[in-house]
Design a protein around this motif. Structure first.
Motif, PDB file in Angstrom:
ATOM      1  N   VAL A   1       0.877  -1.179   0.000  1.00 61.26           N
ATOM      2  CA  VAL A   1       0.000   0.000   0.000  1.00 61.26           C
ATOM      3  C   VAL A   1       0.915   1.231   0.000  1.00 61.26           C
ATOM      4  O   VAL A   1       1.020   1.970   0.982  1.00 61.26           O
ATOM      5  CB  VAL A   1      -0.937  -0.011   1.236  1.00 61.26           C
ATOM      6  N   THR A   2       1.640   1.367  -1.111  1.00 61.41           N
ATOM      7  CA  THR A   2       2.676   2.400  -1.213  1.00 61.41           C
ATOM      8  C   THR A   2       2.590   3.070  -2.581  1.00 61.41           C
ATOM      9  O   THR A   2       2.148   2.445  -3.543  1.00 61.41           O
ATOM     10  CB  THR A   2       4.083   1.765  -1.114  1.00 61.41           C
TER      11      THR A   2
ATOM     12  N   PHE B   1      -2.074   1.431  -3.917  1.00 61.02           N
ATOM     13  CA  PHE B   1      -1.988   2.539  -2.957  1.00 61.02           C
ATOM     14  C   PHE B   1      -3.377   2.944  -2.468  1.00 61.02           C
ATOM     15  O   PHE B   1      -3.551   3.340  -1.319  1.00 61.02           O
ATOM     16  CB  PHE B   1      -1.243   3.715  -3.601  1.00 61.02           C
ATOM     17  N   GLU B   2      -4.384   2.828  -3.332  1.00 65.89           N
ATOM     18  CA  GLU B   2      -5.763   3.122  -2.909  1.00 65.89           C
ATOM     19  C   GLU B   2      -6.292   1.920  -2.141  1.00 65.89           C
ATOM     20  O   GLU B   2      -6.160   0.787  -2.610  1.00 65.89           O
ATOM     21  CB  GLU B   2      -6.654   3.343  -4.144  1.00 65.89           C
ATOM     22  N   PRO B   3      -6.932   2.148  -0.962  1.00 66.38           N
ATOM     23  CA  PRO B   3      -7.404   1.003  -0.183  1.00 66.38           C
ATOM     24  C   PRO B   3      -8.272   0.036  -0.987  1.00 66.38           C
ATOM     25  O   PRO B   3      -8.116  -1.179  -0.889  1.00 66.38           O
ATOM     26  CB  PRO B   3      -8.198   1.630   0.961  1.00 66.38           C
TER      27      PRO B   3
ATOM     28  N   ALA C   1       3.257  -1.003   4.078  1.00 66.46           N
ATOM     29  CA  ALA C   1       2.976   0.383   3.719  1.00 66.46           C
ATOM     30  C   ALA C   1       4.234   1.226   3.647  1.00 66.46           C
ATOM     31  O   ALA C   1       4.157   2.445   3.507  1.00 66.46           O
ATOM     32  CB  ALA C   1       1.994   0.985   4.725  1.00 66.46           C
ATOM     33  N   GLU C   2       5.386   0.556   3.737  1.00 62.06           N
ATOM     34  CA  GLU C   2       6.644   1.304   3.603  1.00 62.06           C
ATOM     35  C   GLU C   2       7.522   0.574   2.606  1.00 62.06           C
ATOM     36  O   GLU C   2       7.878  -0.582   2.826  1.00 62.06           O
ATOM     37  CB  GLU C   2       7.374   1.399   4.952  1.00 62.06           C
TER      38      GLU C   2
ATOM     39  N   GLU D   1       1.815   7.985   9.077  1.00 65.81           N
ATOM     40  CA  GLU D   1       1.542   7.747   7.655  1.00 65.81           C
ATOM     41  C   GLU D   1       1.394   6.241   7.382  1.00 65.81           C
ATOM     42  O   GLU D   1       0.515   5.817   6.630  1.00 65.81           O
ATOM     43  CB  GLU D   1       2.667   8.359   6.811  1.00 65.81           C
ATOM     44  N   GLU D   2       2.250   5.460   8.024  1.00 63.34           N
ATOM     45  CA  GLU D   2       2.171   4.008   7.800  1.00 63.34           C
ATOM     46  C   GLU D   2       0.816   3.476   8.298  1.00 63.34           C
ATOM     47  O   GLU D   2       0.161   2.680   7.603  1.00 63.34           O
ATOM     48  CB  GLU D   2       3.343   3.317   8.512  1.00 63.34           C
TER      49      GLU D   2
ATOM     50  N   ARG E   1      -1.959   5.231   8.625  1.00 62.05           N
ATOM     51  CA  ARG E   1      -3.014   5.784   7.777  1.00 62.05           C
ATOM     52  C   ARG E   1      -3.179   4.944   6.503  1.00 62.05           C
ATOM     53  O   ARG E   1      -4.283   4.715   6.030  1.00 62.05           O
ATOM     54  CB  ARG E   1      -2.653   7.233   7.414  1.00 62.05           C
ATOM     55  N   ARG E   2      -2.069   4.456   5.983  1.00 63.86           N
ATOM     56  CA  ARG E   2      -2.143   3.647   4.763  1.00 63.86           C
ATOM     57  C   ARG E   2      -2.678   2.240   5.043  1.00 63.86           C
ATOM     58  O   ARG E   2      -3.454   1.691   4.271  1.00 63.86           O
ATOM     59  CB  ARG E   2      -0.738   3.495   4.151  1.00 63.86           C
TER      60      ARG E   2
END
Ligand code: HH2
Length: 264
Positions: free
Chosen positions: A6-7, A18-20, A42-43, A56-57, A59-60
């Protein structure tokens, strides 16, 4: 093990999930195609990638884990807070590419939860790891590192039968280092734990096929690496192309089983 990054910047599927909504759809498809587990990260850890902060991680990754709650999932993180929140959402495995060195709280979070854990070898850190990595004996050094990390994890209360080990292809390694490790997986298996391999689409594969500037490998090249690792005893395959790997490995496993039956 299917991969969902998810990056915006992963080397292999950068931006795709990247979009859920795209991430859930990819994860569900991988499970339907036969993945035993899906690794959500997510990283990006690609060579040269910048670090992502904990907010941020989260949130993703949280919307994706919430939506997929109950499915067999792994969290690819080196941050204890991200692992803790993921484990609250019933994630089964923590895939920590720093092998518990990135966050001093991580070992406790994993031990208390009883989750599965993947310990991976990395030389240096993602930003600089591909700047001329050097080893006197890559196989012996990676094995010694994983043995020490396994002892660290178990001495802090992680159950040994929950742990798998990973040589970390491409993490501070040249093409030759990766090949040496893949050839000698028996040395890592001698540590007594299942070995996870992550060759999928990595740039070493493209470079082996003759492009010195390749930044990724093809699906066919990934399958070749996975089958060679299977022959040498690897038990878990972290891959982007789930259907292709499930089919290829099913055939390799059927051939192996037959041989085992014939030899008694
Ligand atoms: N490779 C990547 C990320 N996490 N975890 C384990 N255990 N083993 C690996 O080989 C491994 C890993 C890098 O690949 P990818 O997730 O496709 O890309 P990125 O790090 O750019 O998101």
């Amino acid at each position: 093990m299917g991969i969902v990054n998810v990056t915006p910047d992963s080397f292999s599927d950068g931006g795709l999930n990247f979009e859920p909504g795209a991430a859930f759809a990819s994860a569900r498809r991988m499970l339907a195609e036969g993945a035993a587990i899906v690794d959500v990260g997510a990283e990006s850890t690609r060579p040269g990638a910048d670090a992502v902060n904990v907010d941020e991680e989260l949130r993703r990754v949280l919307p994706v884990l919430e939506e997929l709650r109950g499915a067999p999932l792994s969290i690819d993180t080196s941050k204890a807070e991200v692992a803790r929140r993921a484990l609250e959402l019933e994630v089964e495995l923590v895939n920590d590419v720093t092998a518990l060195r990135g966050d001093p709280q991580m070992v406790e979070v994993v031990a208390e939860s009883g989750a599965y854990l993947c310990l991976m070898h990395m030389l240096g850190e993602p930003r600089t790891m591909q700047d001329e990595p050097k080893y006197a004996d890559v196989v012996a050094e990676v094995a010694a590192f994983l043995e020490e990390r396994l002892a660290f994890a178990t001495s802090h209360g992680v159950r040994e039968d929950r742990i798998c080990l990973d040589p970390g292809f491409g993490f501070g390694k040249t093409v030759e280092h990766n090949l040496a490790l893949a050839r000698r997986l028996d040395v890592l298996l001698a540590l007594g734990r299942p070995v996870l391999v992550g060759f999928s689409r990595k740039r070493s594969l493209g470079r082996l096929l003759g492009d010195p500037k390749a930044t990724r490998g093809t699906t066919a090249a990934s399958l070749g690496a996975a089958l060679a690792a299977f022959d040498r005893g690897a038990g878990i395959f972290r891959v982007h192309d789930v259907r292709e790997h499930v089919e290829a490995l099913a055939i390799a496993a059927a051939i192996e089983r037959d041989e085992a039956t014939e030899s008694g």
